[in-house]
Design an enzyme around this catalytic site. Structure first.
Site, PDB file in Angstrom:
ATOM      1  N   SER A  92     -17.650  -9.402   3.907  1.00 22.54           N
ATOM      2  CA  SER A  92     -17.529 -10.836   4.205  1.00 22.54           C
ATOM      3  C   SER A  92     -16.545 -11.250   5.286  1.00 22.54           C
ATOM      4  O   SER A  92     -16.528 -12.414   5.668  1.00 22.54           O
ATOM      5  CB  SER A  92     -17.191 -11.595   2.931  1.00 22.54           C
ATOM      6  OG  SER A  92     -18.373 -11.863   2.241  1.00 22.54           O
TER       7      SER A  92
ATOM      8  N   SER B  47     -19.454 -13.826   3.779  1.00 22.59           N
ATOM      9  CA  SER B  47     -19.279 -15.160   3.254  1.00 22.59           C
ATOM     10  C   SER B  47     -18.169 -15.957   3.914  1.00 22.59           C
ATOM     11  O   SER B  47     -18.078 -17.158   3.713  1.00 22.59           O
ATOM     12  CB  SER B  47     -18.991 -15.075   1.750  1.00 22.59           C
ATOM     13  OG  SER B  47     -17.753 -14.412   1.538  1.00 22.59           O
TER      14      SER B  47
ATOM     15  N   LYS C  68      -9.864 -19.592   4.383  1.00 16.52           N
ATOM     16  CA  LYS C  68     -11.106 -19.603   3.607  1.00 16.52           C
ATOM     17  C   LYS C  68     -10.866 -20.336   2.287  1.00 16.52           C
ATOM     18  O   LYS C  68      -9.820 -20.150   1.648  1.00 16.52           O
ATOM     19  CB  LYS C  68     -11.532 -18.147   3.340  1.00 16.52           C
ATOM     20  CG  LYS C  68     -12.870 -18.012   2.627  1.00 16.52           C
ATOM     21  CD  LYS C  68     -13.239 -16.544   2.451  1.00 16.52           C
ATOM     22  CE  LYS C  68     -14.627 -16.367   1.877  1.00 16.52           C
ATOM     23  NZ  LYS C  68     -15.017 -14.960   1.720  1.00 16.52           N
TER      24      LYS C  68
HETATM   25  N1  GLN Z   1     -22.711 -10.127   1.212  1.00 13.88           N
HETATM   26  C1  GLN Z   1     -22.071  -9.443   0.137  1.00 13.88           C
HETATM   27  C2  GLN Z   1     -22.386 -10.168  -1.169  1.00 13.88           C
HETATM   28  O1  GLN Z   1     -23.123 -11.083  -1.111  1.00 13.88           O
HETATM   29  C3  GLN Z   1     -20.602  -9.346   0.360  1.00 13.88           C
HETATM   30  C4  GLN Z   1     -19.868 -10.607   0.130  1.00 13.88           C
HETATM   31  C5  GLN Z   1     -18.389 -10.490   0.313  1.00 13.88           C
HETATM   32  O2  GLN Z   1     -17.890  -9.556   0.946  1.00 13.88           O
HETATM   33  N2  GLN Z   1     -17.683 -11.418  -0.308  1.00 13.88           N
HETATM   34  O3  GLN Z   1     -21.915  -9.838  -2.199  1.00 13.88           O
END
Ligand code: GLN
Length: 461
Positions: free
Chosen positions: A161, A137, A62
């Site tokens: 994410s 994400s 990532k």
């Molecule tokens: N969807 C969540 C957010 O937007 C979690 C994102 C993540 O785990 N990095 O914060």
């Protein structure tokens, strides 16, 4: 053919496949020559019999995880030219174990998002159906695995994410216990919640990748000194006598019926194999999204303060210093990131700190206590990963709140620091993947992986 010749062939096939699937927008960088020369080096190690446990495996990273000499953007324009001077600890560990690092994957900007549509480099498309989002994400990482380009990938999980994109792309993804994996070199979003973890096609590969990256790191004082078990060799064990809790708040309104039906079906299969199924309650679940979005944004507003155009990446012009700062941030950050910084700054501001930030920290404790109470009765918890199957690109972009609610079953674990894993358990009638989530006690990744392996066996491939 020798295994190292097969490996070189596999790497070439993967590079061609990445080209073929370019429209999925999975990779933010893919340095072909570097990949080829690393593959040669790994084959040398294979030939001399000194190869590490990940030799022969390709791993995508990532783009929130820094890689020395390779541009690392975190999905943001503000870092579009940032070349890190050192490697993240997890990257060092992958290399020490002879993994082939295969490209940096697209993601929501600074990991803020659930669909990958917040990437400033365009959204990733779901390899199973490109009209749909891959989840976020770590969408690029999950998609790289699901598209068959790489064996494994690293993601990061602050509120879901890793698990959500794993569920949306039909692969396995694990968020380890907070502190299990070093965060050194992970571009920070919310430091008390962030955790790096593995994504792969099978539970055994997830176990292998976790083993390679886990363990104490003197560069991250929050990383645990707890010993790292030999996860991949501890996966055998049946579910007889295993006490599995079903948190009733995760089975209520708002979850697709097809997801609930499929999760219940698998629960029944586990029961018939001797697991004891017990309903439990996590009464503060309804506050998890609000609590998460206060704590995560507060931490983000502080972590993202460092991007002022001076030390990293993009710098805008300005007549005076304050204008350089403000222009760099205004132009460099995307809309969602700015929204989070504003929310976070607000909840930390003098007049509102007690009402929001402090209160959220208190509720965070209650959420953690819910799990501690439940774990007195059961060994692990079982629930859906997400209340919906993947949605179409663009469907939730006008409604941030609807997007935030996608994480209803994932954020509590980060607030409580617990490990969780999402396992693909089949498709909806529309042919979209469904993920089942198992939640474990702190540092009991072995138990979680074992149970996940049993669930995996119940799903026809
Ligand atoms: N969807 C969540 C957010 O937007 C979690 C994102 C993540 O785990 N990095 O914060």
């Amino acid at each position: 053919m020798d295994s190292y010749e097969k490996f070189i062939e596999k790497v070439e096939d993967a590079l061609s496949l990445a080209d073929e699937k370019k429209e999925l927008n999975i990779f933010l960088s893919l340095e072909k020559e570097k990949i080829r020369s690393s593959a040669e080096k790994i084959t040398d190690a294979m030939k001399s019999g000194t190869a590490g446990m990940l030799a022969g495996k390709t791993v995508a990273i990532k783009d929130a995880i820094i890689t020395k000499g390779t541009v690392t953007t975190a999905g943001s324009q503000i870092l579009k030219d940032f070349i890190p001077p050192y490697d993240a600890t997890v990257v060092e560990r992958l290399m020490a174990n002879d993994a082939l690092l295969f490209g940096k994957t697209n993601m929501d900007e600074f990991a803020m998002g659930s669909s990958n549509e917040n990437s400033s480099f365009g959204p990733v498309k779901n390899p199973l159906n490109p009209e749909y989002v891959p989840g976020g994400s770590s969408g690029g990482s999950a998609a790289a695995v699901a598209a068959g380009i790489v064996d494994m990938a690293l993601g990061s999980d602050t509120g879901g994410s890793i698990r959500l994109p794993a569920a949306f792309c039909g692969v396995v993804g694990m968020k380890p216990t907070y502190g299990r994996v070093s965060r050194y070199g992970l571009i920070a979003f919310a430091s008390s919640l962030d955790q790096i973890g593995p994504i792969a096609n099978s539970v055994s590969d997830v176990a292998l990748l976790l083993k390679a990256i886990a363990g104490h790191d003197k560069c991250d004082s929050t990383s645990s000194t707890e010993e790292v078990p030999d996860y991949p060799n501890l996966l055998d064990n049946d579910v007889k006598g295993l006490k599995i809790g079903l948190p009733k708040e995760y089975y209520g309104e708002g979850c697709d019926k097809e997801i609930l039906d499929r999760v219940r079906e698998l629960t029944e299969s586990l029961r018939s194999k001797g697991a004891e199924i017990i309903e439990v309650s996590l009464p503060h679940t309804e506050y998890s999204i609000a609590t998460y979005y206060i704590i995560a944004t507060a931490e983000a507003s502080s972590n993202l303060e460092r991007y002022d155009g001076m030390r990293y990446g993009f710098r805008a012009d300005g007549n005076e210093l304050s204008e350089v700062y403000s222009q760099s941030r205004s132009k460099g950050f995307g809309e969602e990131v700015k929204r989070r910084i504003m929310l976070g700054t607000y909840v930390l501001s003098a007049g509102y700190y007690d009402a929001y930030y402090k209160k959220a920290q208190q509720v965070r404790r209650l959420i953690r206590d819910d799990f501690i109470t439940a774990f007195k009765e059961v060994d692990l918890l079982l629930a859906p990963t997400s209340p919906t199957t993947p949605f179409k690109l663009g469907d939730k972009m006008d409604d941030p709140l609807a997007m935030y609610l996608v994480d209803i079953y994932t954020t509590s674990l980060n607030l409580a620091g617990l490990p969780g894993i999402s396992i693909p358990v089949g498709n909806s009638s529309e042919g979209l993947p469904i993920g089942l989530q198992l939640i474990g006690k702190p540092f009991e990744e072995t138990e979680l992986l074992r149970a996940a392996a049993r669930v995996e066996e119940l799903v026809p491939s």
